[in-house]
Scaffold this motif. Structure first.
Motif, PDB file in Angstrom:
ATOM      1  N   PRO A 133     -66.972  28.167  83.195  1.00  0.00           N
ATOM      2  CA  PRO A 133     -68.368  27.816  83.463  1.00  0.00           C
ATOM      3  C   PRO A 133     -68.852  28.512  84.730  1.00  0.00           C
ATOM      4  N   LEU A 135     -71.451  28.356  86.699  1.00  0.00           N
ATOM      5  CA  LEU A 135     -71.969  27.605  87.838  1.00  0.00           C
ATOM      6  C   LEU A 135     -70.839  27.065  88.699  1.00  0.00           C
ATOM      7  N   ILE A 136     -69.778  26.600  88.054  1.00  0.00           N
ATOM      8  CA  ILE A 136     -68.685  26.015  88.821  1.00  0.00           C
ATOM      9  C   ILE A 136     -68.040  27.079  89.696  1.00  0.00           C
ATOM     10  N   MET A 220     -81.765  31.319  87.877  1.00  0.00           N
ATOM     11  CA  MET A 220     -81.411  29.926  87.632  1.00  0.00           C
ATOM     12  C   MET A 220     -80.219  29.506  88.476  1.00  0.00           C
ATOM     13  N   TYR A 227     -80.349  24.265  95.407  1.00  0.00           N
ATOM     14  CA  TYR A 227     -80.691  22.873  95.125  1.00  0.00           C
ATOM     15  C   TYR A 227     -79.531  21.956  95.493  1.00  0.00           C
ATOM     16  N   LEU A 228     -78.314  22.410  95.192  1.00  0.00           N
ATOM     17  CA  LEU A 228     -77.145  21.604  95.506  1.00  0.00           C
ATOM     18  C   LEU A 228     -76.793  21.651  96.986  1.00  0.00           C
ATOM     19  N   LYS A 247     -86.957  15.730  96.706  1.00  0.00           N
ATOM     20  CA  LYS A 247     -86.418  14.633  95.891  1.00  0.00           C
ATOM     21  C   LYS A 247     -86.594  13.267  96.541  1.00  0.00           C
TER      22      LYS A 247
ATOM     23  N   PRO B 146     -85.162  24.771  84.748  1.00  0.00           N
ATOM     24  CA  PRO B 146     -83.899  24.309  85.328  1.00  0.00           C
ATOM     25  C   PRO B 146     -83.650  22.862  84.923  1.00  0.00           C
ATOM     26  N   TYR B 148     -82.150  20.462  86.336  1.00  0.00           N
ATOM     27  CA  TYR B 148     -82.360  19.442  87.341  1.00  0.00           C
ATOM     28  C   TYR B 148     -83.850  19.202  87.588  1.00  0.00           C
ATOM     29  N   MET B 276     -70.997  21.990  80.633  1.00  0.00           N
ATOM     30  CA  MET B 276     -70.418  21.432  81.841  1.00  0.00           C
ATOM     31  C   MET B 276     -71.223  21.810  83.073  1.00  0.00           C
ATOM     32  N   ALA B 277     -71.708  23.048  83.109  1.00  0.00           N
ATOM     33  CA  ALA B 277     -72.543  23.447  84.233  1.00  0.00           C
ATOM     34  C   ALA B 277     -73.781  22.551  84.273  1.00  0.00           C
ATOM     35  N   ILE B 280     -73.020  19.051  85.609  1.00  0.00           N
ATOM     36  CA  ILE B 280     -72.929  18.920  87.065  1.00  0.00           C
ATOM     37  C   ILE B 280     -74.312  18.712  87.662  1.00  0.00           C
ATOM     38  N   LEU B 281     -75.257  19.533  87.224  1.00  0.00           N
ATOM     39  CA  LEU B 281     -76.606  19.439  87.779  1.00  0.00           C
ATOM     40  C   LEU B 281     -77.285  18.146  87.358  1.00  0.00           C
ATOM     41  N   THR B 284     -75.886  15.223  89.400  1.00  0.00           N
ATOM     42  CA  THR B 284     -76.428  15.175  90.755  1.00  0.00           C
ATOM     43  C   THR B 284     -77.801  14.542  90.752  1.00  0.00           C
ATOM     44  N   THR B 285     -78.609  14.944  89.794  1.00  0.00           N
ATOM     45  CA  THR B 285     -79.976  14.452  89.758  1.00  0.00           C
ATOM     46  C   THR B 285     -80.047  12.973  89.398  1.00  0.00           C
ATOM     47  N   ARG B 293     -70.347  15.166  90.062  1.00  0.00           N
ATOM     48  CA  ARG B 293     -70.617  14.635  91.381  1.00  0.00           C
ATOM     49  C   ARG B 293     -69.360  14.550  92.193  1.00  0.00           C
TER      50      ARG B 293
END
Lengths: 290, 338, 520
Positions: A133, A135-136, A220, A227-228, A247, B146, B148, B276-277, B280-281, B284-285, B293
Motif C-alpha cells: 500500500p 500510502l503506508i 492525493m 493532513y496526517l 477539523k 480525498p 478524508y 488499506m490506505a 488509515i485515512l 483518522t477522520t 490509527r
C-alpha cells in the motif's frame, strides 16, 4: 476578421466532434490545470493578502466581503492561503512525478533490456514495493525523513517508481523482440543506440499518460501526508495542512476552513486525472485497464 | 488438476521472497528513522545510566546485522516483539485493533462493490448515452475526492447539520463495549449476547465511515465493471439469449454480470492495498480504533516494534489476499495456469 | 427480481438504524465523565501522566494528601509525622485499622514494600523516590521511617504523588510493572481510597464505585463512569445531547467558547499548574548572551498569542513559578515587558543588529505532544519576533522523540516547552531549568554556580520565610538572565450539565470525584 478568430474555434469544435466526450474531458482538465498553474506562478495577482499575515482580518470571519473564503483563527485570509498553497502542492507533486519517472524509466529500460539476473532481481524488489500500500510506505518514509518540502517530495516519488518500471520494462521486453530491432543489431547498432532510437520513443507515448495520472495520485498522497501531520513546517502554505487545522472547528460552524482546501485538492487532482484520461482515450483507446 | 496444484504451490512459493523483501524494506526504513525511542520512552528525567541500560535490554546496541537476524527469527515465530513505549506485546496491541479495521474495510468493500458494480453494469448497458457519460464522470470525480475530505463533509452534513449519525468511534457513550466484547467484531459480539440496542448502536456507527471508504473506492470498480461488461456484452451467447427473447434486464444484470464478475473479484485483490490506505485515512477522520490509527499513534511515539508489527501485518494481508485471489482466478479460469 | 429483493432487505435493515431507542435516564447516583485523555499503565510505579494519576488519586491514598480543591496538606494514611533534627529522617505514624478492599491490612510493611518496589523497578517516575529517599525502615507496624539522602524541605508534598502510594502487596507483582488491572492477582485493582475500580476497558470506559471500606469522607455519588472519547468534537456533541454529565480535558477552544455562550451548561474554570515557555540554548551563539535573550523575550506579546491560538482561554504568565503557587511573582511583566518592542530593538542595536543585519535563529516546536495547536503557536511567535524588524526566525519542528534527542545534540537554538509539575513546590518549576544538572537535561545548558547554591539552599531550608525569600529572588534574577521566558499558564475547563454539583478544580491538578453529585 471574424473568420480569422473563427478558424481555431471551428478546429477546436471539430476535434470535439471527432473524439467525442473524451476531448471535452481533456480540455476541461487542461483548463483546470492552467488556472491553478497560473495561480501558482502569479499568486500576487490573485491573492489580496499575504498568506502569513496574521492581521488580514477579524478572527474566524465568514466568507464574504474582503475575504472570499473567510479567515482562520490566526486571522489569516483563507483565499490567499489557497492561492499560495497551490505552489506547494503543484511543486511537490510534479517534481515527485518527474523524479519517479526518470528513475523508473531508467531502471525499466535497464531491466527490460539487460534481462537475466539483473532483471529478476530488480523485478522482485519493484514488485514488492508496487504491491505494498503506497500510502503506508509514504507515511513511513515521511516519518523517517522528517518534515520538509524536499523530504515529502522524495517520500512521494519513491512510491511510483515501480509503476514506471513495470510499464517501461514490459514495453522494452516487447519491443526488444521486434524484427526491426534485430535488424538494427544485425547492422551493428550498439545497445545504447538501440535503446535511444527504437525503444525509448515508443515508450514515451504511454509514459506521458501515466505521468499525468501519476501527478494526480501524487497530489492525493501529498495532501494525505500533510493532513496526517507528517509533512511541513508553518512557513510553507499547504492545503492538506490547512484542512487538518480546520477539523477542530467542525462542530462550531466555521465550515469554510474545511470545505475550501478539500475542494481545491479535489479539483486539482481531477484536472490532472481528466487530462490523463482524455489523453489515454485519444492516444490509444484500450490502453489502461486500471 | 495436477496443473492447478502445481500452480498453487508455485504461486505460494513465490510469495515467500516477496514477503522477505517487504520485511527487509520495513526493517531498513524503520532503523533509519531519526529520534531515539529509548529516551522518549523513559520520560523527562531518566539519567543516562538508565537510558543505556534500557538500550542494552532492548538489544539496540547490537550490530545492525545481528538485529536483522533477530528480527527475522522473531517474525517467523509470529512474535512481533514488545512495545517500547507501553507495557504490551505488539501482537496483543494488533489483536485488539485489527477486528475494527476488518469490520470497516469489509463494509467499505461491500458498499464499493455494490455501488461500483451496479453503476458500472448500468453504464455499460447504456453505452455512449448520457447516463454512461454521467456515470463515467462520477467514477473519475469520486476517485479524486480525498477520502478524508469526503469523510469530513459527510460528518458535517449528517453528523452536525442534520444530526442523523454519529461522527466518531465504534460505539456511543452509553454503550459499554466491555459488556459484549468477545471477538472484537462488534456486530457479531452484540448479537451473540442478544444486546440489540448495542447492535443498533454499532451499526449506526459503521454507517458514515464505511460509506466514506466505500464511496471513495467505488469509482475504480465502476470503470472496471463497465469495461468488463462491454466485453462480455459483445459475446455471442448474449446475442443468442437476446434472440431467444430473454428480457434485457435479465441478460444484463444476471447473465452478463455473472460472467464479468470473476475479473472484478480478482481486481478486488489488487485493490486491497488501496483499501488499506483508505482505511488509515478514514480511521483518522472518524477516530476509528483500528490498525490505521494505531500505526499513526505509534509513529508519533517512535514505538518501533509496534510500527514494524503493524506494517508487517498490512504487508502480509496484502500478500496473502493477492495470493488467494490469484489462486481463485486460476481455479476458475484454466487459461491462467502455466 | 433478485436485485430488487436484496435492495428491499437492505433498506429495511438500514431503517432499523433510525428507530430511536428509549431515552437514557441516568441514574441519579451515577455520574458519567467524558474525557479525551488516555489511561497509560495502571501501576503507580510506571504511570507518569496526569490522567492516570487522577484515577490513582481517587482509588489510592498517599500518606498525606490535599483536600479537594485546596492546596494545604492534610493527614491521609499517616496521622502525623516528626522530622529529625538534621532534616533527613521523617517518621510517620500511620492510621490504624485501614484495609484494602480485599481485606488486606495496611501497615508500615506495606509502605516499605511499595517504596522498595518503585525503586527496584526503576521506571519513569521512580526518580521522584530514588532522587530523594535513601531507604525506608519499619519502626513498628504503625510507624514507618523515611531516611533521605539530603534534607528536603518539600518532602511532604512529594509524598502526595502516586509513586509514593502504598500498594497492596498481595495483588501487585513485586518484580514486574503492570499495565492493565487484569494482570493483577485476582484481576481487580485493589486500593484503599474512596473508590474501587469495578470495570476497566482501555480507551472505552473505566467504572469506579464508592469503596465502603474507605476510612475518610464517603463520596457523594455511588458510581463514576469515565468515558473515553477519541475525538473532542464527538465529546462536545455528547455533552450537548446529555449523554455525558461533564467533560474535562480536552475540548476544542472553539467548542468551549460555543458552550460558554450557549448558557445551557455550567462552565467551571480553574487555574491549572501547567505552564508553557520558550527555552533558549544558553550555550553557543547567539543566546549565550543574556542581552539577546532579553531582546527576544521582550518581543513576546502574551495576550495576542492566547487570543489567536487558544481563543483567549489561557492566562498570561510572567514567571516560571505559576500563579496560585506560593512565592509567585510577575517579574517578566516589568522587564523585559509584554511586549516591549522598543526595548527589544534597543537591546538588539546595542549588540550590533539592525534592519539590515537581522538576528537570525531557529524556533522549534513539537507538533503533537502538546496538542495540535503548536504549529499556530510557533507561527504567532515568529510573527511577533519579526515585528521588531530586526529578527529573522526560521520555524522548525520535530516529533517528541527527536525533539528530546535534540537536547543533547544542542540542535535547537530556541524551542517551546511545557511543564506539568511532579510535586507542588517552586523547586519543581525552577531548578529543573536553571540548575546546572536540570538545565543540561532539558537542553537549556544554563549554568551559574550562584544559582545552584540558591537552589540547594532552598531545597534544604526549613524556614518557610527564608525559602520564600530565595524563590522571590530567583524569579527576579530569572527576568534578567532569561534562561527561559514564560508565556502562559493553562486554564482548566470543566463543562457540566446544569444539575451537577461539587466539581472542584485545584492547582494541584488533583481532581477528586468524591464531592461530585447530581442535584435532585
Amino acid at each position: 476578421m471574424a473568420q480569422g478568430l473563427g478558424r481555431p474555434f471551428r478546429a477546436f469544435a471539430a476535434m470535439g466532434r471527432k473524439y467525442g466526450v473524451e476531448w471535452w474531458i481533456l480540455m476541461f482538465g487542461a483548463a483546470v490545470i492552467a488556472v491553478i498553474v497560473f495561480m501558482a506562478m502569479f499568486p500576487h495577482t490573485l491573492a489580496p493578502f499575504d498568506p502569513f499575515s496574521q492581521e488580514a482580518g477579524p478572527q474566524l470571519a465568514n466568507p464574504g466581503g474582503p475575504h472570499l473564503m473567510g479567515t482562520d483563527n490566526l486571522r489569516r485570509d483563507v483565499w490567499s492561503r489557497i492561492v499560495f498553497g497551490s505552489r506547494t502542492i503543484l511543486g511537490v507533486s510534479v517534481l515527485a512525478a518527474v523524479i519517479s519517472s526518470l528513475v523508473g524509466i531508467f531502471f525499466g529500460l535497464l531491466s527490460g533490456y539487460a534481462g537475466g539476473l539483473v532483471d529478476r532481481g530488480l523485478s522482485l524488489v519493484m514488485d514488492a514495493v508496487y504491491v505494498f500500500p503506497g500510502l503506508i510506505l509514504a507515511i513511513a518514509l515521511a516519518a523517517m525523513f522528517g518534515p520538509g518540502v524536499i523530504n515529502i517530495t522524495f517520500a512521494v516519488a519513491v512510491i511510483y517508481i515501480p509503476t514506471y518500471f513495470r510499464l517501461v520494462r514490459g514495453q522494452t521486453l516487447a519491443i526488444k523482440q521486434e524484427l526491426y530491432v534485430e535488424a538494427a543489431r544485425a547492422i551493428g547498432a550498439g545497445s545504447p543506440t538501440i535503446l535511444m532510437k527504437y525503444i525509448f520513443p515508443n515508450v514515451i507515448a504511454t509514459t506521458v499518460v501515466v505521468f499525468t495520472l501519476n501527478v494526480a495520485d501524487a497530489i492525493m498522497i501529498e495532501a494525505a501526508l500533510t493532513y496526517l501531520g507528517l509533512g511541513l513546517p508553518p512557513s510553507v502554505v499547504d492545503w492538506g495542512m490547512d484542512l487538518a487545522m480546520g477539523k477542530k472547528y467542525l462542530a462550531s460552524g466555521q465550515w469554510w476552513l474545511i470545505t475550501f482546501p478539500g475542494l481545491m485538492i479535489s479539483t486539482l487532482a481531477l484536472g490532472f486525472t481528466m487530462l490523463g484520461e482524455g489523453l489515454a482515450e485519444i492516444l490509444n483507446p484500450r490502453l489502461l485497464e486500471r | 488438476m495436477k496443473n492447478l496444484l502445481r500452480y498453487i504451490i508455485a504461486r505460494t512459493l513465490m510469495t515467500i521472497p516477496m514477503v522477505f523483501i517487504l520485511l527487509t524494506i520495513i526493517f531498513v526504513v524503520l532503523r533509519l528513522m531519526p529520534g531515539d525511542p529509548v529516551s522518549a520512552m523513559l520520560g523527562g528525567h531518566a539519567p543516562e545510566k538508565v537510558i543505556e541500560q534500557k538500550r542494552e535490554e532492548l538489544g539496540l546496541n547490537k550490530p545492525i546485522t545481528a538485529q536483522y537476524v533477530d528480527y527475522l527469527w522473531q517474525v517467523s515465530h509470529l512474535d512481533l516483539g514488545d512495545s517500547m513505549v507501553l507495557q504490551q506485546k505488539v501482537t496483543v496491541a494488533i489483536r485488539e485493533k485489527l477486528p475494527a479495521t476488518i469490520e470497516l474495510t469489509t463494509f467499505g468493500m461491500i458498499i464499493t462493490l455494490f455501488l461500483g458494480v451496479l453503476l458500472g453494469a448500468y453504464a455499460a448497458d447504456k453505452r455512449r448515452q448520457a447516463q454512461d457519460s454521467a456515470i463515467r464522470l462520477y467514477g473519475i470525480v469520486i476517485y479524486c475526492i480525498p477520502v478524508y475530505w469526503m469523510g469530513l463533509m459527510l460528518q458535517l452534513l449528517f453528523g452536525i447539520w442534520l444530526d442523523w449519525l454519529p461522527i466518531a468511534g465504534r460505539t456511543g457513550p452509553r454503550i459499554f463495549a466491555s459488556d459484549f466484547e468477545y471477538t472484537g467484531f462488534y456486530l457479531f459480539d452484540t448479537l451473540r449476547v442478544h444486546d440489540f440496542e448495542a447492535f443498533r448502536d454499532v451499526l449506526v456507527h459503521l454507517v458514515l465511515p464505511s460509506l466514506t471508504l466505500g464511496l471513495s473506492l467505488s469509482g475504480i470498480f465502476v470503470r472496471l465493471t463497465r469495461a468488463n461488461m462491454l466485453d462480455v456484452l459483445k459475446a455471442d451467447y448474449i446475442l443468442a439469449a437476446s434472440a431467444r427473447g430473454i428480457s434485457h434486464a435479465t441478460i444484463v444484470y444476471r447473465h452478463a454480470l455473472k460472467n464479468a464478475f470473476i475479473p472484478i473479484l480478482t481486481m478486488m485483490g489488487l485493490q486491497v492495498a488501496l483499501l488499506m490506505a483508505g482505511a488509515i485515512l478514514t480511521e483518522t477522520t472518524f477516530s476509528w480504533p483500528g490498525m490505521g490509527r494505531l500505526l499513526l499513534e505509534r509513529i508519533y511515539l517512535r514505538d518501533y516494534p509496534t510500527i514494524q508489527g503493524v506494517i508487517i501485518v498490512f504487508a502480509l494481508i496484502v500478500a496473502f489476499i493477492s495470493l488467494l485471489v490469484d489462486i481463485i482466478y486460476a481455479v476458475v479460469d484454466p487459461r491462467i495456469r502455466y | 427480481m433478485r436485485v430488487r429483493k436484496w435492495a428491499v432487505l437492505l433498506l429495511a435493515a438500514g431503517c432499523l438504524a433510525f428507530i430511536p431507542t428509549g431515552g437514557f435516564a441516568a441514574a441519579g447516583d451515577t455520574i458519567v465523565y467524558g474525557t479525551t485523555e488516555k489511561v497509560s499503565d495502571m501501576d503507580p510505579a510506571k504511570a507518569y501522566d496526569f490522567h492516570t494519576w487522577e484515577i490513582f488519586y481517587n482509588v489510592y491514598q498517599g500518606l498525606l494528601s490535599y483536600p479537594p480543591g485546596r492546596t494545604n496538606l492534610v493527614p491521609a494514611l499517616a496521622e502525623s509525622w516528626t522530622v529529625s533534627k538534621d532534616g533527613k529522617e521523617y517518621t510517620f505514624k500511620l492510621r490504624k485499622g485501614v484495609k484494602f478492599t480485599d481485606g488486606t491490612a495496611f501497615d508500615a510493611g506495606v509502605v516499605k514494600w511499595s517504596i522498595d518496589r518503585v525503586a527496584a523497578l526503576k521506571s519513569d517516575p521512580s526518580w521522584l523516590v530514588t532522587d530523594f529517599v535513601e531507604r525506608v525502615d519499619v519502626v513498628d507496624p504503625l510507624r514507618v521511617k523515611f531516611v533521605l539522602k539530603n534534607p528536603v524541605s518539600y518532602f511532604p508534598s512529594l509524598l502526595c504523588s502516586p509513586p509514593y502510594y502504598p500498594l497492596n502487596p498481595k495483588v501487585y507483582p513485586k518484580d514486574r510493572l503492570v499495565r492493565d488491572p487484569s494482570e493483577l492477582k485476582g484481576g481487580q485493582l485493589v486500593g484503599n481510597g474512596p473508590y474501587k475500580v469495578v470495570a476497566f476497558k482501555r480507551d472505552q470506559e473505566v467504572v469506579l464505585e464508592a469503596n465502603p471500606l474507605f476510612y475518610g469522607t464517603k463520596p457523594l455519588n455511588k458510581r463514576i463512569v469515565i468515558r473515553y472519547f477519541a475525538d473532542a468534537t464527538t465529546m462536545r456533541l455528547a455533552l450537548e445531547k446529555g449523554e455525558i454529565d461533564f467533560a474535562f480535558k480536552t475540548l476544542n477552544p472553539s467548542d468551549i467558547r460555543d458552550l460558554q455562550k450557549s448558557k445551557k451548561f455550567q462552565v467551571v474554570v480553574g487555574q491549572g499548574p501547567f505552564i508553557r515557555y520558550l527555552c533558549f540554548r544558553c550555550e553557543g551563539r547567539p543566546f549565550n548572551d543574556k542581552v539577546l535573550r532579553q531582546a527576544v523575550a521582550a518581543a513576546i506579546a502574551r495576550k495576542p498569542i492566547i487570543d489567536k491560538v487558544y481563543l483567549g482561554q489561557n492566562a498570561p504568565l510572567y514567571s516560571m513559578v505559576p500563579m496560585g503557587m506560593w512565592t509567585h511573582t510577575d517579574d517578566f511583566k516589568a522587564y523585559p515587558g509584554d511586549p516591549n518592542l522598543a526595548l527589544a530593538r534597543k537591546l538588539l542595536k546595542s549588540k550590533g543588529y539592525s534592519e539590515k543585519n537581522k538576528l537570525a535563529f531557529e524556533l522549534w516546536y513539537t507538533p503533537s505532544h502538546y496538542g495540535d495547536s503548536e504549529v499556530d503557536l510557533a507561527a504567532v511567535m515568529k510573527g511577533q519576533m519579526e515585528a521588531t524588524g530586526m529578527m529573522k526566525v526560521d520555524v522548525k519542528s520535530a516529533e517528541w522523540a527527536t525533539f528530546r534527542d535534540n537536547y543533547a545534540g544542542k540542535v535547537m537554538t530556541t524551542y517551546l516547552l511545557g511543564w506539568y509539575p511532579d510535586y507542588l513546590d517552586p523547586d519543581n518549576y525552577t531548578a529543573a531549568f536553571a540548575g546546572t544538572e536540570g538545565s543540561k537535561g532539558n537542553g537549556i545548558f544554563f549554568s551559574n554556580p550562584a544559582w545552584d547554591r540558591m537552589f540547594k539552599q532552598a531545597q534544604m531550608e526549613t524556614d518557610v520565610n527564608k525559602r520564600a525569600a530565595i524563590y522571590k529572588k530567583v524569579q527576579k534574577m530569572w527576568a534578567d538572565e532569561v534562561p527561559t521566558a514564560p508565556i502562559f499558564q493553562g486554564n482548566l475547563y470543566v463543562i457540566a450539565q446544569k444539575g451537577i454539583r461539587g466539581i472542584l478544580l485545584s492547582p494541584t491538578l488533583q481532581f477528586n470525584y468524591g464531592p461530585i453529585s447530581r442535584a435532585k
